[in-house]
Design a protein around this motif. Structure first.
Motif, PDB file in Angstrom:
ATOM      1  N   CYS A 179       0.844  -1.206   0.000  1.00 11.96           N
ATOM      2  CA  CYS A 179       0.000   0.000   0.000  1.00 11.96           C
ATOM      3  C   CYS A 179       0.873   1.248   0.000  1.00 11.96           C
ATOM      4  O   CYS A 179       1.756   1.395   0.858  1.00 11.96           O
ATOM      5  CB  CYS A 179      -0.928   0.002   1.208  1.00 11.96           C
ATOM      6  N   ASP A 213      -1.738  -4.048  12.573  1.00 16.63           N
ATOM      7  CA  ASP A 213      -1.557  -5.499  12.544  1.00 16.63           C
ATOM      8  C   ASP A 213      -1.239  -5.948  11.121  1.00 16.63           C
ATOM      9  O   ASP A 213      -2.069  -5.784  10.213  1.00 16.63           O
ATOM     10  CB  ASP A 213      -2.822  -6.220  13.020  1.00 16.63           C
ATOM     11  N   ARG A 218      -3.643 -12.001  11.506  1.00 19.64           N
ATOM     12  CA  ARG A 218      -3.216 -10.627  11.732  1.00 19.64           C
ATOM     13  C   ARG A 218      -2.478 -10.569  13.064  1.00 19.64           C
ATOM     14  O   ARG A 218      -3.017 -11.014  14.091  1.00 19.64           O
ATOM     15  CB  ARG A 218      -4.424  -9.697  11.755  1.00 19.64           C
ATOM     16  N   ALA A 247      -4.481  -5.501  -2.694  1.00 27.66           N
ATOM     17  CA  ALA A 247      -4.827  -6.764  -2.054  1.00 27.66           C
ATOM     18  C   ALA A 247      -4.200  -7.971  -2.743  1.00 27.66           C
ATOM     19  O   ALA A 247      -4.140  -9.057  -2.157  1.00 27.66           O
ATOM     20  CB  ALA A 247      -6.354  -6.923  -2.042  1.00 27.66           C
ATOM     21  N   ASP A 277      -0.217  -4.322   4.157  1.00 26.42           N
ATOM     22  CA  ASP A 277      -1.192  -3.778   3.225  1.00 26.42           C
ATOM     23  C   ASP A 277      -1.930  -2.586   3.831  1.00 26.42           C
ATOM     24  O   ASP A 277      -1.535  -2.068   4.887  1.00 26.42           O
ATOM     25  CB  ASP A 277      -2.167  -4.873   2.793  1.00 26.42           C
ATOM     26  N   GLU A 278      -3.004  -2.174   3.189  1.00 25.07           N
ATOM     27  CA  GLU A 278      -3.755  -1.022   3.689  1.00 25.07           C
ATOM     28  C   GLU A 278      -4.307  -1.283   5.080  1.00 25.07           C
ATOM     29  O   GLU A 278      -4.265  -0.407   5.954  1.00 25.07           O
ATOM     30  CB  GLU A 278      -4.889  -0.686   2.723  1.00 25.07           C
ATOM     31  N   GLU A 279      -4.821  -2.482   5.312  1.00 28.24           N
ATOM     32  CA  GLU A 279      -5.359  -2.819   6.629  1.00 28.24           C
ATOM     33  C   GLU A 279      -4.277  -2.762   7.695  1.00 28.24           C
ATOM     34  O   GLU A 279      -4.515  -2.294   8.816  1.00 28.24           O
ATOM     35  CB  GLU A 279      -5.994  -4.207   6.600  1.00 28.24           C
ATOM     36  N   ALA A 280      -3.086  -3.218   7.357  1.00 33.27           N
ATOM     37  CA  ALA A 280      -1.980  -3.185   8.318  1.00 33.27           C
ATOM     38  C   ALA A 280      -1.617  -1.760   8.685  1.00 33.27           C
ATOM     39  O   ALA A 280      -1.370  -1.447   9.865  1.00 33.27           O
ATOM     40  CB  ALA A 280      -0.763  -3.908   7.735  1.00 33.27           C
ATOM     41  N   GLU A 310      -3.562   0.778   8.654  1.00 34.10           N
ATOM     42  CA  GLU A 310      -4.653   1.403   9.392  1.00 34.10           C
ATOM     43  C   GLU A 310      -4.779   0.858  10.811  1.00 34.10           C
ATOM     44  O   GLU A 310      -5.068   1.597  11.753  1.00 34.10           O
ATOM     45  CB  GLU A 310      -5.978   1.198   8.640  1.00 34.10           C
ATOM     46  N   THR A 311      -4.552  -0.446  10.983  1.00 35.30           N
ATOM     47  CA  THR A 311      -4.777  -1.086  12.285  1.00 35.30           C
ATOM     48  C   THR A 311      -3.503  -1.349  13.077  1.00 35.30           C
ATOM     49  O   THR A 311      -3.555  -1.546  14.293  1.00 35.30           O
ATOM     50  CB  THR A 311      -5.495  -2.432  12.093  1.00 35.30           C
ATOM     51  N   SER A 347       0.705   7.215   3.515  1.00 36.36           N
ATOM     52  CA  SER A 347       1.068   5.875   3.996  1.00 36.36           C
ATOM     53  C   SER A 347       2.540   5.766   4.396  1.00 36.36           C
ATOM     54  O   SER A 347       2.893   4.889   5.188  1.00 36.36           O
ATOM     55  CB  SER A 347       0.735   4.822   2.933  1.00 36.36           C
TER      56      SER A 347
END
Length: 334
Positions: A128, A267, A284, A167, A259-262, A264-265, A133
């Motif tokens: 990402c 994890d 995660r 993704a 990735d994007e989720e990582a 943001e969170t 970022s």
């Protein structure tokens, strides 16, 4: 005229390589009493099993000059497994072949990753690169020692021009298929380990705890100093251990996906993959927990921690997937 000649040679090489695919794949094999489709797949050269068409188009797509010297390369051009297959002949490549075929396929940094050492073939992959970022990335990896996590900073793949996969992080295997080679063993040994683990799980599926391996039972019932389990609890832990063993034997490497989720969170995705790049299990985890897998891989205890034991099965390894026959439930209903 020279450009036309080069394009003609490239086309002829591509056709020759495509024609050799069926010849290079091993004959179909099967485990007695099993309809498992994935064991045969694992035995084949990964260069042809993993998105063959995309690999060919990538390898022969760009004739641009990357500017590197082809005469002094370590490891030598054509020495890596994927390069030998791409070159068709298997002989050491000429300077022209290195310049027109191998060099445009991937960067020298990617080639260095392909030539991994005995630490294992893991990578930390950032996919990402959206606005803002970079700051999140720096914060996420601030406390991570890449040498402990994936054997060095060179295995942190962080380049928006190369890895902006979103993704679809498994695209990395199209340019570094060597990541999917079994670590410290050949394909025959890799398949042999799968067969042995499957036979133990099938024996349990057919006969319960009485058919399970005695050493495993000793560990779970407390005879070897481990916490003791009995009855239904023992059944649960035996089943989980045997299923884990089957999955373990399918693993060739793990990938830390940022990735994007990582971002943001906080994890990252910890992905354990098989010889075709399919996710066997994933979870995660915090970056520092992902880092610890490197050391656990080295001493062989990575399958004893929650990052593996409590991980979710990958889609191909769930009921209905191509590897569903490896599930205990599938063996019981067969």
């Amino acid at each position: 005229m020279e450009a036309l000649r080069v394009q003609k040679v490239k086309l002829e090489q591509k056709r020759a390589l495509s024609a050799r695919i069926d010849l290079l794949l091993p004959p179909t094999t099967s485990v007695e009493g099993s309809s498992s489709p994935n064991l045969t797949d694992h035995n084949a050269p990964i260069i042809f099993q993993r998105r063959t068409g995309k690999l060919l188009s990538t390898a022969f797509g760009d004739m641009s000059d990357s500017g590197s010297d082809v005469s002094d390369m370590d490891p030598p051009w054509g020495s890596l497994a994927a390069e030998r297959y791409i070159l068709v002949s298997g002989a050491p490549p000429s300077a022209a072949e290195s310049s027109s075929i191998l060099r445009p396929w991937r960067t020298l940094a990617q080639r260095e990753v392909a030539d991994y050492n005995s630490m294992g073939p893991a990578i930390w992959l950032r996919t990402c690169y959206s606005k803002g970022s970079d700051r999140k990335h720096e914060a996420l990896v601030q406390g991570v020692e890449m040498e402990h996590a994936v054997d060095g900073d060179h295995r942190l793949l962080d380049d928006p021009d190369l890895y902006n996969y979103g993704a679809d992080w498994q695209r990395v295997f199209d340019v570094i298929p060597e990541l999917l080679e079994p670590n410290d063993q050949d394909w025959a040994s890799y398949e042999k380990g799968q067969r042995a683990a499957m036979e133990e799980l099938r024996a349990y599926a057919e006969g319960g705890v009485d058919r399970a391996e005695r050493r495993l039972i000793a560990n779970l019932t407390g005879a070897s100093g481990a916490p003791g389990f009995q009855g239904a609890e023992l059944e649960f832990h035996v089943a989980r251990a045997l299923q884990s063993n089957v999955h373990r034997e399918c693993v060739v490497t793990w990938v830390v996906v940022e990735d994007e989720e990582a971002l943001e969170t906080g994890d990252v995705g910890l992905m354990f993959v098989d010889g075709l790049g399919r996710v066997i299990r994933s979870k995660r985890v915090l970056p520092e927990d992902a880092q610890s897998i490197g050391g656990l891989w080295a001493d062989g205890s990575w399958d004893e921690v929650d990052e593996w034991v409590e991980a979710d099965f990958g889609p191909e390894y769930q009921a209905g997937g191509p590897c569903a026959s490896l599930l205990l439930e599938s063996m019981r209903s067969a």
